[in-house]
Motif scaffolding. Sequence first.
Motif, PDB file in Angstrom:
ATOM      1  N   TYR A   1      21.523  -5.017 -17.879  1.00  0.00           N
ATOM      2  CA  TYR A   1      21.860  -5.377 -19.253  1.00  0.00           C
ATOM      3  C   TYR A   1      20.864  -6.427 -19.725  1.00  0.00           C
ATOM      4  O   TYR A   1      20.684  -7.455 -19.069  1.00  0.00           O
ATOM      5  N   GLN A   2      20.184  -6.151 -20.815  1.00  0.00           N
ATOM      6  CA  GLN A   2      19.143  -7.036 -21.343  1.00  0.00           C
ATOM      7  C   GLN A   2      18.102  -7.375 -20.280  1.00  0.00           C
ATOM      8  O   GLN A   2      17.642  -8.508 -20.154  1.00  0.00           O
TER       9      GLN A   2
ATOM     10  N   LEU B   1      23.916  -7.340 -14.611  1.00  0.00           N
ATOM     11  CA  LEU B   1      25.031  -7.883 -15.377  1.00  0.00           C
ATOM     12  C   LEU B   1      25.580  -9.172 -14.760  1.00  0.00           C
ATOM     13  O   LEU B   1      25.896 -10.127 -15.471  1.00  0.00           O
TER      14      LEU B   1
ATOM     15  N   PRO C   1      30.016  -7.592 -20.963  1.00  0.00           N
ATOM     16  CA  PRO C   1      28.619  -7.920 -21.243  1.00  0.00           C
ATOM     17  C   PRO C   1      28.400  -8.752 -22.493  1.00  0.00           C
ATOM     18  O   PRO C   1      27.365  -9.404 -22.633  1.00  0.00           O
TER      19      PRO C   1
ATOM     20  N   LEU D   1      25.490  -0.174 -22.815  1.00  0.00           N
ATOM     21  CA  LEU D   1      24.464  -1.060 -22.271  1.00  0.00           C
ATOM     22  C   LEU D   1      23.065  -0.597 -22.623  1.00  0.00           C
ATOM     23  O   LEU D   1      22.108  -1.340 -22.464  1.00  0.00           O
TER      24      LEU D   1
END
Length: 195
Positions: free
Chosen positions: A26-27, A31, A108, A193
């Motif tokens: 995620y990003q 996570l 998230p 995501l």
Amino acid sequence: MSRIGILILAAGASSRLGQPKQLLSYQGKPLIRQMAEVAISSGCHPIGIVLGAYGETIQPYLADLGIHIIYNKQWQTGMAGSLQCGLREILMLSPDLDAIVLMVCDQPFVSPRLIHQLISSYQALNYPIVASKYAGILGVPALLHRSFFPDLFALQGDMGARVIIQQHRSRSLSIPFAEGAIDLDTPQSLEILEP
């Protein structure tokens, strides 16, 4: 200033998902690391993360953050056991803790701003519980005053803090967090995501 710690529960096996949700990207990062960095940016101390299933695989992603990794060898017994294992360790590190913020690893959209809202509301308005509100419920992330620690230690099986929050709803302040309802429990849910 109040002594407030954070405990992130990340011991589960993600059985419905079929892979460790803690390591979902995620990003651009796992996570679990994202959640840890949110906790660190809150300024709370100490910060603990409870690992269980996949603990040895997950730990290297957290090793350089200076937070406390707590292993729950009995993680299969459910969320209550992980929560209690983590809280016990946190209280050994900081026996005079005023309150604890409880987080899970699969939300998230938890942000430093949300954690700061929980803490500032607790400090300004004197509610012993400040919880996130989503999908008609009050849940985590949530801040609980130390007077509720015995209740947390009395939980069993897969019960979590939400049970205590519901029992004491009249003493709980809610902070809107609509994205808290997003659940990463199935392969289909992972679409959120993706960029």
